[in-house]
Design an enzyme around this catalytic site. Structure first.
Site, PDB file in Angstrom:
ATOM      1  N   LYS A 178       0.841  -1.192   0.000  1.00  0.00           N
ATOM      2  CA  LYS A 178       0.000   0.000   0.000  1.00  0.00           C
ATOM      3  C   LYS A 178       0.878   1.244   0.000  1.00  0.00           C
ATOM      4  O   LYS A 178       1.660   1.456   0.938  1.00  0.00           O
ATOM      5  CB  LYS A 178      -0.904   0.044   1.233  1.00  0.00           C
ATOM      6  CG  LYS A 178      -1.936   1.193   1.178  1.00  0.00           C
ATOM      7  CD  LYS A 178      -2.643   1.396   2.495  1.00  0.00           C
ATOM      8  CE  LYS A 178      -1.873   2.309   3.420  1.00  0.00           C
ATOM      9  NZ  LYS A 178      -1.795   3.734   2.923  1.00  0.00           N
ATOM     10  N   GLU A 256      10.834   0.418   9.731  1.00  0.00           N
ATOM     11  CA  GLU A 256      11.816   1.488   9.510  1.00  0.00           C
ATOM     12  C   GLU A 256      11.087   2.787   9.773  1.00  0.00           C
ATOM     13  O   GLU A 256      10.241   3.208   8.992  1.00  0.00           O
ATOM     14  CB  GLU A 256      12.378   1.422   8.086  1.00  0.00           C
ATOM     15  CG  GLU A 256      13.700   2.164   7.937  1.00  0.00           C
ATOM     16  CD  GLU A 256      13.540   3.654   7.704  1.00  0.00           C
ATOM     17  OE1 GLU A 256      13.617   4.424   8.702  1.00  0.00           O
ATOM     18  OE2 GLU A 256      13.344   4.052   6.556  1.00  0.00           O
ATOM     19  N   CYS A 290      14.483  10.262   6.693  1.00  0.00           N
ATOM     20  CA  CYS A 290      14.745   9.864   8.078  1.00  0.00           C
ATOM     21  C   CYS A 290      16.221   9.969   8.444  1.00  0.00           C
ATOM     22  O   CYS A 290      16.573   9.973   9.621  1.00  0.00           O
ATOM     23  CB  CYS A 290      14.254   8.439   8.315  1.00  0.00           C
ATOM     24  SG  CYS A 290      12.479   8.235   8.109  1.00  0.00           S
ATOM     25  N   GLU A 386      11.396  14.911  15.339  1.00  0.00           N
ATOM     26  CA  GLU A 386      11.675  14.919  13.905  1.00  0.00           C
ATOM     27  C   GLU A 386      10.822  15.977  13.202  1.00  0.00           C
ATOM     28  O   GLU A 386       9.592  15.915  13.226  1.00  0.00           O
ATOM     29  CB  GLU A 386      11.387  13.540  13.314  1.00  0.00           C
ATOM     30  CG  GLU A 386      11.825  13.381  11.879  1.00  0.00           C
ATOM     31  CD  GLU A 386      11.676  11.951  11.386  1.00  0.00           C
ATOM     32  OE1 GLU A 386      12.503  11.532  10.560  1.00  0.00           O
ATOM     33  OE2 GLU A 386      10.747  11.253  11.826  1.00  0.00           O
TER      34      GLU A 386
END
Length: 484
Positions: A178, A256, A290, A386
Site C-alpha cells: 500500500k 523502519e 529519516c 523529527e
C-alpha cells in the site's frame, strides 16, 4: 473550465480495479496544491481480494528455483530503465520533486537495488550441514515467510516500494503493498510494470498486488489473517500501531521509522567542504528523509564560523519548480506536513535564532525555505523531535564526551555522521554513537550491499543488503537419521 482528474486504480491478481464500494480520495500535486487524480479508498473487501490473490500465488512462486525468480527481477529492472521517463513523471507529480533529481538520484539506485536482490535470490545462507549428533545429519533450509503486507511512505514512494518488494519477491514471498494515500501514482505504475513482466514470463498474477487507501486500509492489511509478515516505513506512531496489531497473531514485523540524525562536527574539520556536504544532505528532498543531516552539533571553537557559512549555503540553496534544473529540492509533500514544519518554527523558544529561512515560499504549493536555526538547547522540542522538513538546527558542544551525550540523547537511532581528520576520534565516535549507521566525513550515501536500519524508536529490521534479504526468510532445521 475544470480538468478531469486521472483515475488511479488498485492492482489485484493482475487486474486494475476500483475499490469495491467505489470510494475514492483526491491526490494532490504538492508543487501546485491542486488535485490531479483520484485513487481508490480501499476497504475490507479490497484487502480480502488482494490477500486472496497473493495467498493463491504463493505456492507456485515459492517453489520456483531461485534462478527463475532472478530472471523476473532482472527483467523488472530492465523495464524500469525502459520506462524511466514514465516513472520520473509519475514520481515528480506524486511528490513535486525536481525531474532532473529523480532521473539522476532515484532511477539508477532503484535499478541497481532490484538487480542486487535478483542476485541475492541465488545466495541463500545457512550453517554448514553436518553431524552434530552421532548418527544424524542436520541441514538448514531457508524459506520465504509467505504473503507480505507492506506499507510504503510518501517521502520516497517509488524507491521505498523497491526496498520492500525486491527482497520479498527475491526470497520467494508474494506481496500486497500500500502506498501512502498522498503518493499512489508511481506505485500503481510499478504494478503495471511488474504485472507485465509476470505475464510475459508465465508466472501467477497474484505475486504482486497494490492496494491504495488510507491508515484504515493499512490497519486492515496488517490485521488480516493471511500475511505472515508486516513491513512499514513511516512514523514512530504508525510503527507502534503496526507492532501492536501484528502482535495479536504474532506476525513477523519489519519497521523502519523516524530519525533525528546527529551531525557531529569537530574543530579540525574542513569547514567549507563540511558545510557544502551537510547542507545538501540536510535539504535534499526538502529534508523529508529519516537520515537527513538536520541536527548539527559543532565544536564551540568553530561554531560561529560554521553557522555563518551554513546560513550562507542555505541562502544560496534553491527550491522551486520541477523543471528547474537549478533547484535542490521541491515542496513538502502535503498541507499537513507544511503545517507541521511551520508549527516547529512558531514554537521556537526565545533563545533560538533563525539564521536563514524559516518561512513558506511562494503562494501555491507547499514550498518551504532552507532554514538554519542556532542557539538551541538539548531539551528543545526542535532538537528532540523529527521536523521532516528543510530545517537544520545547530548546537555548540565543548568536548567529545558532551558531543556523544547530546548525539545519543534522543529517542531515535537511525543514522549519524562524524566530521574530523582525527582517525582515532572517528573510530571512537563510530563505536559510541548509538545509531544504525555512522558516516565519517560524509552523510547520506547508501549502497545496495550495506544495511539500512536503526535502533530504539527508529525501529528494527534492515532494508537493503543481505541482511534485508534475510528478514524476508525463515529458517528450518531438517534432521535425518543415518540408520536408513
Amino acid at each position: 473550465m475544470t480538468t478531469a482528474l486521472r483515475r488511479l486504480r488498485n492492482y489485484i491478481d493482475g487486474e486494475f480495479r476500483d475499490a469495491a464500494d467505489g470510494r475514492t480520495t483526491e491526490v494532490v500535486n504538492p508543487a501546485t496544491g491542486e488535485a490531479y487524480a483520484t485513487a481508490p479508498l480501499s476497504a475490507a473487501a479490497d484487502v480480502d481480494a488482494a490477500m486472496a490473490a497473493a495467498e493463491a500465488a504463493f505456492p507456485a512462486w515459492r517453489d520456483l528455483i531461485p534462478a527463475e525468480r532472478q530472471k523476473v527481477l532482472l527483467k523488472i529492472a530492465d523495464r524500469f530503465e525502459e520506462r524511466a521517463e514514465e516513472l520520473i513523471a509519475a514520481e515528480s507529480e506524486n511528490c513535486g520533486k525536481p525531474l532532473a533529481l529523480v532521473r539522476s538520484e532515484e532511477i539508477p539506485p532503484m535499478v541497481d537495488q532490484i538487480r542486487f536482490f535478483a542476485g541475492a535470490a541465488r545466495m541463500l545462507e545457512g550453517r554448514a550441514s553436518g553431524e552434530y549428533m552421532e548418527g544424524f545429519t542436520s541441514i538448514i533450509r531457508r524459506e520465504p515467510v509467505g504473503v507480505c503486507a507492506q506499507v510504503a511512505p510518501w517521502n520516497y514512494p517509488m524507491m521505498m516500494a523497491v526496498w520492500k518488494f525486491a527482497p520479498a519477491l527475491a526470497a520467494g514471498n508474494t506481496v500486497v503493498i500500500k502506498p501512502s494515500d498522498t503518493t499512489p501514482a508511481s506505485t500503481v505504475l510499478i504494478a503495471d510494470i511488474i504485472g507485465s513482466v509476470l505475464d510475459e514470463l508465465g508466472h501467477p498474477r497474484g505475486v504482486f498486488n497494490v492496494i491504495c487507501g488510507d491508515r484504515e486500509t493499512g490497519r486492515l492489511m496488517v490485521e488480516h489473517k493471511v500475511p505472515a509478515m508486516a513491513s512499514i516505513t513511516g512514523s514512530v506512531r504508525a510503527g507502534m500501531q503496526v507492532a501492536e496489531s501484528a502482535s495479536k497473531d504474532l506476525k513477523r514485523v519489519h519497521l523502519e521509522l523516524g530519525g533525528k540524525a546527529p551531525v557531529v562536527v569537530f574543530e579540525d574539520t574542513d569547514i567549507p567542504k563540511a558545510v557544502e556536504d551537510i547542507s545538501v544532505a540536510g535539504y535534499f528532498n526538502a529534508g523529508q528523509d529519516c537520515t537527513a543531516a538536520t541536527r548539527v552539533l559543532v565544536h564551540e571553537s568553530i561554531h560561529d564560523e560554521f553557522v555563518a557559512a551554513l546560513a550562507k549555503a542555505a541562502a544560496e540553496t534553491k527550491t522551486g519548480a520541477v523543471d528547474d534544473e537549478d533547484v535542490l529540492y521541491g515542496p513538502l509533500n502535503n498541507a499537513n506536513q507544511l503545517k507541521q514544519v511551520k508549527g516547529f518554527i512558531e514554537r521556537l523558544p526565545a533563545h533560538a535564532k533563525i539564521e536563514a529561512g524559516g518561512e513558506q515560499v511562494g503562494d501555491k504549493g507547499y514550498f518551504f525555505a532552507p532554514t538554519v536555526i542556532s542557539g538551541l538547547k538539548q531539551e528543545d522540542e526542535i532538537v528532540q523531535q523529527e521536523v521532516f522538513g528543510p530545517v537544520i538546527t545547530v548546537q555548540s558542544f565543548a568536548d567529545e564526551k558532551q558531543a556523544v551525550e547530546w548525539a545519543n540523547g534522543v529517542e531515535y537511532a537511525l543514522a549519524s555522521s562524524v566530521w574530523t581528520k582525527d582517525h582515532a576520534r572517528a573510530m571512537r565516535m563510530s563505536k559510541t554513537l548509538d545509531f544504525g549507521c555512522v558516516w565519517i566525513n560524509t552523510h547520506i550515501p547508501l549502497v545496495a550491499e550495506m544495511p539500512h536500519g536503526g535502533f530504539k524508536k527508529s525501529g528494527y529490521g534492515k532494508d537493503l543488503s543481505a541482511y534485508g534479504f534475510d528478514d524476508y526468510t525463515r529458517i528450518k532445521h531438517v534432521m535425518t537419521s543415518l540408520d536408513g
